[in-house]
Design a protein around this motif. Structure first.
Motif, PDB file in Angstrom:
ATOM      1  N   THR A 271       0.827  -1.219   0.000  1.00 13.13           N
ATOM      2  CA  THR A 271       0.000   0.000   0.000  1.00 13.13           C
ATOM      3  C   THR A 271       0.858   1.265   0.000  1.00 13.13           C
ATOM      4  O   THR A 271       0.376   2.354  -0.240  1.00 13.13           O
ATOM      5  N   GLU A 272       2.135   1.130   0.374  1.00  9.69           N
ATOM      6  CA  GLU A 272       3.098   2.242   0.512  1.00  9.69           C
ATOM      7  C   GLU A 272       2.818   3.097   1.746  1.00  9.69           C
ATOM      8  O   GLU A 272       3.251   4.229   1.850  1.00  9.69           O
ATOM      9  N   ASP A 273       2.054   2.520   2.683  1.00  6.78           N
ATOM     10  CA  ASP A 273       1.680   3.236   3.905  1.00  6.78           C
ATOM     11  C   ASP A 273       1.974   2.270   5.057  1.00  6.78           C
ATOM     12  O   ASP A 273       1.594   1.105   4.977  1.00  6.78           O
ATOM     13  N   SER A 274       2.659   2.744   6.117  1.00  4.94           N
ATOM     14  CA  SER A 274       2.925   1.778   7.194  1.00  4.94           C
ATOM     15  C   SER A 274       2.524   2.335   8.560  1.00  4.94           C
ATOM     16  O   SER A 274       2.454   3.553   8.760  1.00  4.94           O
ATOM     17  N   HIS A 275       2.255   1.400   9.457  1.00  7.09           N
ATOM     18  CA  HIS A 275       1.805   1.745  10.815  1.00  7.09           C
ATOM     19  C   HIS A 275       2.429   0.777  11.809  1.00  7.09           C
ATOM     20  O   HIS A 275       2.683  -0.380  11.477  1.00  7.09           O
ATOM     21  N   THR A 276       2.598   1.245  13.053  1.00  7.86           N
ATOM     22  CA  THR A 276       3.109   0.341  14.093  1.00  7.86           C
ATOM     23  C   THR A 276       1.953  -0.509  14.635  1.00  7.86           C
ATOM     24  O   THR A 276       0.766  -0.173  14.440  1.00  7.86           O
ATOM     25  N   VAL A 277       2.334  -1.578  15.356  1.00 14.93           N
ATOM     26  CA  VAL A 277       1.319  -2.412  16.008  1.00 14.93           C
ATOM     27  C   VAL A 277       0.516  -1.532  16.971  1.00 14.93           C
ATOM     28  O   VAL A 277      -0.714  -1.639  17.079  1.00 14.93           O
ATOM     29  N   GLU A 278       1.222  -0.619  17.639  1.00 10.91           N
ATOM     30  CA  GLU A 278       0.553   0.289  18.585  1.00 10.91           C
ATOM     31  C   GLU A 278      -0.511   1.141  17.873  1.00 10.91           C
ATOM     32  O   GLU A 278      -1.609   1.346  18.398  1.00 10.91           O
ATOM     33  N   GLU A 279      -0.187   1.612  16.676  1.00  5.88           N
ATOM     34  CA  GLU A 279      -1.181   2.402  15.921  1.00  5.88           C
ATOM     35  C   GLU A 279      -2.383   1.549  15.521  1.00  5.88           C
ATOM     36  O   GLU A 279      -3.521   2.022  15.484  1.00  5.88           O
ATOM     37  N   PHE A 280      -2.124   0.270  15.226  1.00  4.03           N
ATOM     38  CA  PHE A 280      -3.239  -0.636  14.905  1.00  4.03           C
ATOM     39  C   PHE A 280      -4.144  -0.788  16.130  1.00  4.03           C
ATOM     40  O   PHE A 280      -5.379  -0.742  16.038  1.00  4.03           O
ATOM     41  N   LEU A 281      -3.494  -0.925  17.311  1.00  2.00           N
ATOM     42  CA  LEU A 281      -4.265  -1.049  18.557  1.00  2.00           C
ATOM     43  C   LEU A 281      -5.125   0.186  18.783  1.00  2.00           C
ATOM     44  O   LEU A 281      -6.326   0.099  19.106  1.00  2.00           O
ATOM     45  N   GLU A 282      -4.492   1.348  18.616  1.00  2.00           N
ATOM     46  CA  GLU A 282      -5.169   2.641  18.794  1.00  2.00           C
ATOM     47  C   GLU A 282      -6.428   2.711  17.923  1.00  2.00           C
ATOM     48  O   GLU A 282      -7.519   3.059  18.378  1.00  2.00           O
ATOM     49  N   GLU A 283      -6.254   2.356  16.668  1.00  2.00           N
ATOM     50  CA  GLU A 283      -7.328   2.436  15.678  1.00  2.00           C
ATOM     51  C   GLU A 283      -8.449   1.432  15.986  1.00  2.00           C
ATOM     52  O   GLU A 283      -9.635   1.772  15.954  1.00  2.00           O
ATOM     53  N   ALA A 284      -8.055   0.186  16.308  1.00  2.00           N
ATOM     54  CA  ALA A 284      -9.048  -0.883  16.496  1.00  2.00           C
ATOM     55  C   ALA A 284      -9.835  -0.699  17.797  1.00  2.00           C
ATOM     56  O   ALA A 284     -11.077  -0.769  17.804  1.00  2.00           O
ATOM     57  N   PHE A 285      -9.147  -0.438  18.896  1.00  2.00           N
ATOM     58  CA  PHE A 285      -9.856  -0.221  20.173  1.00  2.00           C
ATOM     59  C   PHE A 285     -10.632   1.093  20.117  1.00  2.00           C
ATOM     60  O   PHE A 285     -11.773   1.177  20.593  1.00  2.00           O
ATOM     61  N   GLY A 286     -10.006   2.124  19.515  1.00  2.00           N
ATOM     62  CA  GLY A 286     -10.647   3.440  19.428  1.00  2.00           C
ATOM     63  C   GLY A 286     -11.970   3.385  18.669  1.00  2.00           C
ATOM     64  O   GLY A 286     -12.929   4.074  19.012  1.00  2.00           O
ATOM     65  N   TYR A 287     -12.042   2.536  17.651  1.00  2.00           N
ATOM     66  CA  TYR A 287     -13.248   2.424  16.821  1.00  2.00           C
ATOM     67  C   TYR A 287     -14.475   2.010  17.652  1.00  2.00           C
ATOM     68  O   TYR A 287     -15.596   2.393  17.347  1.00  2.00           O
ATOM     69  N   VAL A 288     -14.250   1.227  18.724  1.00  2.00           N
ATOM     70  CA  VAL A 288     -15.390   0.829  19.578  1.00  2.00           C
ATOM     71  C   VAL A 288     -15.331   1.543  20.935  1.00  2.00           C
ATOM     72  O   VAL A 288     -15.868   1.057  21.939  1.00  2.00           O
TER      73      VAL A 288
END
Ligand code: NDP
Ligand code: GDR
Length: 363
Positions: A271-288
């Motif tokens: 995708t040419e876009d990268s994120h840390t595992v922490e950012e994934f956590l932020e996004e996934a938990f934040g969504y709910v």
């Protein structure tokens, strides 16, 4: 040229692909299931190699399975294994595929440190066995068979981003070293025997069908279960690693496109876009509306003996030559996976509340 008229009135123009047969190793995996759907949609007859297992391992294919006794069945499954050269040759000779997609692998990086020998046998020597089966089949029949090798961004390992087709490999696990071997076997069969063989160097791609012990799915499954009250804690390893995460459904199209070109070649798909595992956590938990910091604990068991810190691909060549581009963004991917796992958790809750399952069981 074949045209398919669907029940809802859609007319699909299949072109020449309507006549083609594909053979997929790893058909029961995440990518195998999306690729099968994609190829069936293009009018292919799809054959898959499955491993014998004491439990059914075809859950990801259930929604597209048609009983083979039905004359309309275009997906066919055969027992085999990448460690069994004779079975690979037998199926290639009897199916006579036009395209072979080698997706089968012990694909877990962490597990490859625990099972290095087996990982090398399946991932590296397995690819060699399949290439050899294709080569000898071509030699005896004179047919053309195109070969796709599922390569990985893990091959870049310690080499910093952005990574493209000319970036040097520096693998950091038995899995990644084995993928490098498979990559070079594929290049070698192309150069030595003129095989139409392509390496797709795919960066991480995820989906609701992702295996539950890969970090994205482990997180979204936990988000669903925590939100619904089935779980409180999530144990993870290194949160600082960065990955270029795309959607598996987008990536299987790139595999197919590689085999439709005039000449075989190797392509980075990312995708040419990268994120840390922490950012994934932020996004996934934040969504709910949850705070991941209240639920995540670090368990050193999940640290790897050697880590890959930072992967971000450059897919310029795939964009230019294949006309491929990812459709699903990072945020959309997280939402798709959390939504799906929330639904699953709701169903689990009904079963748990009625005493049909033990809700404390989790991978
Ligand atoms: P999965 O782990 O979901 O699927 C792996 C598949 O390989 C399963 O069908 C599995 O069968 C099969 N398999 C395992 N061992 C053998 C064996 N000995 N013989 C035959 N088949 C075997 O992986 P993905 O779908 O995510 O990945 C597909 C391929 O792409 C893999 O080669 C992976 O290494 C590679 N890759 C994946 C990326 C990703 O981000 N997903 C990125 C780059 C590369 P069973 O169901 O019985 O276990
Ligand atoms: P990866 O995917 O190793 O990139 O391989 P995975 O999701 O396993 O790890 C990504 C990163 O997350 C860190 N991490 C954890 N990983 C797992 N599995 N479980 C944890 O609890 C955890 N905590 C932190 C990892 O250390 C790593 O840095 C995937 C596979 O699909 C390969 O087959 C494929 O080739 C590559 O992607 C591209």
């Amino acid at each position: 040229m074949l045209r398919i008229l669907y029940d809802d009135g859609r007319l699909d123009n299949m072109g020449d692909s309507a006549l083609k047969k594909a053979l997929i190793t790893g058909i029961t995996g995440q990518d195998g299931s999306y690729l099968t759907e994609f190829l069936l949609g293009k009018g292919y007859e799809v054959h898959g190699i499955i491993r014998r297992s004491s439990n059914f391992n075809t859950q990801r294919l259930e929604h597209i399975y048609v009983d083979p006794h039905n004359s309309g069945a275009r997906m066919k499954l055969h027992y085999g294994d990448l460690t069994d050269a004779s079975a690979l040759r037998k199926w290639i000779d009897s199916i006579c595929p036009d395209e072979v997609y080698n997706l089968g692998a012990q694909s877990h990086v962490g597990v490859s440190f625990e099972n290095p020998d087996y990982t090398a046998d399946v991932v590296a020597t397995g690819a060699l066995r399949l290439l050899e089966a294709v080569r000898t089949h071509i030699m005896t029949t004179g047919r053309q068979v195109k070969y796709y090798q599922a390569g990985s961004s893990e091959m870049y390992g310690a080499t910093p981003p952005p990574q493209d087709e000319s970036t040097v490999f520096h693998p950091r696990s038995p899995y990644a070293v084995s993928k490098v071997a498979a990559h070079w076997y594929t290049v070698n069969y192309r150069e030595a025997y003129g095989l139409f063989a392509c390496n797709g160097i795919l960066f991480n791609h995820e989906s609701p069908r992702r295996g539950e012990n890969f970090v994205t799915r482990k997180i979204t499954r936990a988000v669903g279960r925590i939100k619904i009250g089935l779980q409180k804690k999530l144990f993870l390893g290194n949160l600082k690693a960065s990955r270029d995460w795309g959607f598996a459904g987008d990536y299987v199209e790139a595999m197919w496109l590689m085999l439709q070109q005039e000449n075989p070649d190797d392509y980075v798909v990312a995708t040419e876009d990268s994120h840390t595992v922490e950012e994934f956590l932020e996004e996934a938990f934040g969504y709910v509306n949850l705070n991941w910091k209240n639920h995540v604990e670090i368990d050193p068991r999940y640290f790897r003996p050697a880590e890959v810190d930072n992967l971000r691909g450059s897919a310029a060549k795939a964009k230019e030559v294949l006309g491929w581009a990812p459709k699903v963004s990072f945020k959309q991917l997280v939402v798709m996976m959390v939504d799906s796992d929330l639904e699953k958790a709701k169903r689990e809750k009904v079963l748990a509340d009625n005493g049909y399952i033990d809700s404390h069981q989790q991978p």
